[in-house]
Scaffold this active site. Structure first.
Site, PDB file in Angstrom:
ATOM      1  N   LYS A 117       0.816  -1.213   0.000  1.00 48.41           N
ATOM      2  CA  LYS A 117       0.000   0.000   0.000  1.00 48.41           C
ATOM      3  C   LYS A 117       0.853   1.268   0.000  1.00 48.41           C
ATOM      4  O   LYS A 117       0.379   2.335  -0.361  1.00 48.41           O
ATOM      5  CB  LYS A 117      -0.975  -0.023   1.172  1.00 48.41           C
TER       6      LYS A 117
HETATM    7  C1  LIG Z   1      -4.550  -4.569   1.190  1.00 50.10           C
HETATM    8  C2  LIG Z   1      -3.783  -5.845   1.074  1.00 50.10           C
HETATM    9  C3  LIG Z   1      -4.150  -6.877   0.162  1.00 50.10           C
HETATM   10  C4  LIG Z   1      -5.382  -6.777  -0.719  1.00 50.10           C
HETATM   11  O1  LIG Z   1      -5.218  -5.856  -1.774  1.00 50.10           O
HETATM   12  P1  LIG Z   1      -6.484  -5.339  -2.614  1.00 50.10           P
HETATM   13  O2  LIG Z   1      -5.955  -4.273  -3.497  1.00 50.10           O
HETATM   14  O3  LIG Z   1      -7.451  -4.808  -1.580  1.00 50.10           O
HETATM   15  O4  LIG Z   1      -7.051  -6.488  -3.360  1.00 50.10           O
HETATM   16  C5  LIG Z   1      -3.344  -7.997   0.071  1.00 50.10           C
HETATM   17  N1  LIG Z   1      -2.249  -8.143   0.872  1.00 50.10           N
HETATM   18  C6  LIG Z   1      -1.877  -7.190   1.761  1.00 50.10           C
HETATM   19  C7  LIG Z   1      -0.689  -7.431   2.619  1.00 50.10           C
HETATM   20  C8  LIG Z   1      -2.622  -6.014   1.901  1.00 50.10           C
HETATM   21  O5  LIG Z   1      -2.244  -5.078   2.809  1.00 50.10           O
END
Ligand SMILES: *Cc1c(COP(=O)(O)O)cnc(C)c1O
Length: 496
Positions: free
Chosen positions: A113
């Site tokens: 993120k």
């Molecule tokens: C947010 C997250 C996901 C999921 O990603 P999306 O874009 O919501 O599908 C997967 N793995 C981790 C570690 C995350 O923080």
């Protein structure tokens, strides 16, 4: 290039307006009115550039009201060497067979993120200038763990912004809590909210729809906004790393320019895999997009049957960032699969909100299945996958990535598909040390910080500095609020 709402194709705004607004007024999500396209030559040229160069090139095709200089400046600051490793922002590690892992967790909060949330504040402040908005933007976030910290880290001390995060009291790991409560920055605030994540999220939603409160804040010079993954400014930066992964495969000599690849993504809200879909439809040679879920396998069922049904048990799993039953970004994909038919899309979304389920037509399902494969792994399989991979190759992955590895192995076994494949790795294994240690045969002993050392000893890998240092930091934010009083808490903080 303008952005239109998935629920009204005639509602069109600039990229800057889409980023400031987050959501269209009709509740739809913003989507480019047409997709840019990259020739193979242009993709080949990207492979000579560094990550900042690649991301600038890709994003300049989507954010057309930003100049290349503006984008280059923002992107250089977002992925600066003090935040991401200077040698490789998004390194690609060959695994065994045809698979490579795209490591997206080397940013400040150790999860993918960061790619979006390090850049979003720059895009947002530039967008405010372009749209003539003078107010201070107040970002409100409800988080179950990862998003809150990534957003705090991105917005800390960004001029013209303030950020307030609510996390469920007792609902996060102590590492995740400390990541947030020790956050530095003059413009940040963190509250624990009584109740679970849904209570915190509902509390934030109530604040967003409170018109009177918005007017009160506007008089004081504040404008509320959101940093969650429905904002186009969070999705666009993720498209760039799929181009970058292709470039790495080229540079490593694993593929020739034009060869197709598969991409596997551990999926929750469908943002990350949708970015891969956009990359494909801009000309990146991609064969299959493989959607990996945990036991909350609503997407596996949707992609295999065409029925999306959220009326099911919700499970807490070892891959908590994928514990989700409503994948908001799926709306963007559906809109495109329906041939940009907003009316049809609105009907699906209406069924989702009234019945919690909808079924797409055969043509839509056929087109979905021609592009996507899907599978899921439960906690037991996830743990076994971490252990097996570590013993066989020495590679240590986190629980979310392991879900993707397992789903890819099942896919490859079933189809015999030998296409070179990129598996998105979304978090550092150290962030989930409590689940990763037993998976590699070590009984966890102490508190969360002891686990970092234990995992380091067992794996021979250093714990990320950002996590290890938390132990020494003082917790700045200790207030706990009732979820009914979140608005007062925000108001008091803003007028302090
Ligand atoms: C947010 C997250 C996901 C999921 O990603 P999306 O874009 O919501 O599908 C997967 N793995 C981790 C570690 C995350 O923080």
């Amino acid at each position: 290039m303008n952005y239109i709402s998935t629920r009204d194709s005639s509602y069109s705004v600039s990229a800057a307006q889409a980023i400031v607004a987050g959501l269209a007024p009709d509740g739809g999500l913003f989507i480019p009115e047409s997709l840019p396209s990259f020739t193979l030559e242009e993709i080949g040229a990207l492979s000579k550039a560094d990550y900042v160069g690649r991301a600038t090139e890709v994003l300049s095709r989507f954010l057309c009201d930003f100049t290349k200089e503006e984008l280059h400046d923002s992107i250089s600051r977002a992925y600066a060497p003090e935040k991401f490793p200077p040698t490789a922002v998004a390194p690609l590690r060959p695994l065994d067979g045809q698979a490579s892992v795209l490591e997206l967790f080397h940013g400040p909060t150790c999860a993918f993120k960061d790619f979006a949330l390090q850049l979003l504040p720059h895009l947002l402040t530039a967008s405010l200038k372009k749209t003539g908005e003078q107010k201070t933007v107040v970002i409100l976030v409800a988080t179950s763990g990862d998003t809150g910290k990534a957003a705090l880290e991105g917005f800390a001390d960004v001029p013209g912004t303030k950020i307030c995060v609510f996390y469920p009291d007792g609902g996060t790991s102590s590492i995740q809590r400390r990541q947030m409560t020790t956050q530095s920055g003059e413009n940040v605030m963190v509250f624990a909210a009584k109740g679970n994540f849904d209570d915190a999220q509902n509390g934030v939603k109530r604040i967003f729809i409170d018109k009177e409160f918005a007017e009160e804040l506007a008089e004081k010079g504040f404008l509320l906004s959101s940093a969650n993954s429905i904002n186009w400014g969070r999705l666009a930066p993720q498209i760039a790393y799929y181009f970058s992964a292709y470039c790495e495969l080229l540079n490593q000599g694993n593929i020739n320019l034009g060869d197709p690849i598969n991409i596997v993504v551990p999926t929750g809200n469908f943002g990350n895999i949708l970015a891969a879909y956009f990359a494909k439809h801009c000309g990146l040679p991609v064969k299959k997009l493989i959607c990996a879920s945990n036991k909350n396998n609503v997407l596996t069922d949707f992609i295999t049957t065409g029925t999306y049904d959220r009326n099911r048990d919700f499970f807490l799993t070892a891959s908590p960032s994928m514990d989700i039953l409503i994948s908001s970004n799926l709306e963007r994909l559906l809109y495109l699969l329906c041939g940009r038919n907003a009316e049809k899309l609105r009907a699906y979304m209406a069924e989702l909100s009234t019945k919690g389920a909808y079924t797409v037509e055969k043509e839509v399902l056929d087109s979905l299945q021609s592009e996507f494969a899907a599978g899921f792994a439960d906690d037991e399989q996830t743990s076994q996958t971490i252990g097996r991979l570590f013993r066989k190759t020495g590679y240590l992955c986190d629980t979310h990535t392991a879900v993707a590895v397992k789903v890819y192995q099942d896919y490859a076994d079933k189809t015999g598909d030998q296409t070179p494949t990129v598996i998105a790795s979304t978090a550092s294994p150290f962030k989930f040390a409590g689940s990763v240690l037993p998976a590699i045969g070590v009984q966890p002993q102490g508190d969360d910080f002891a686990l970092l050392d234990e995992l380091s000893a067992a794996s021979g890998l250093p714990a990320p500095k950002a996590l290890a240092e938390l132990k020494e930091k003082t917790e700045r934010f200790t207030d706990v609020v009732e979820s009914a009083k979140m608005k007062n808490a925000v108001a008091q903080w803003l007028t302090k």
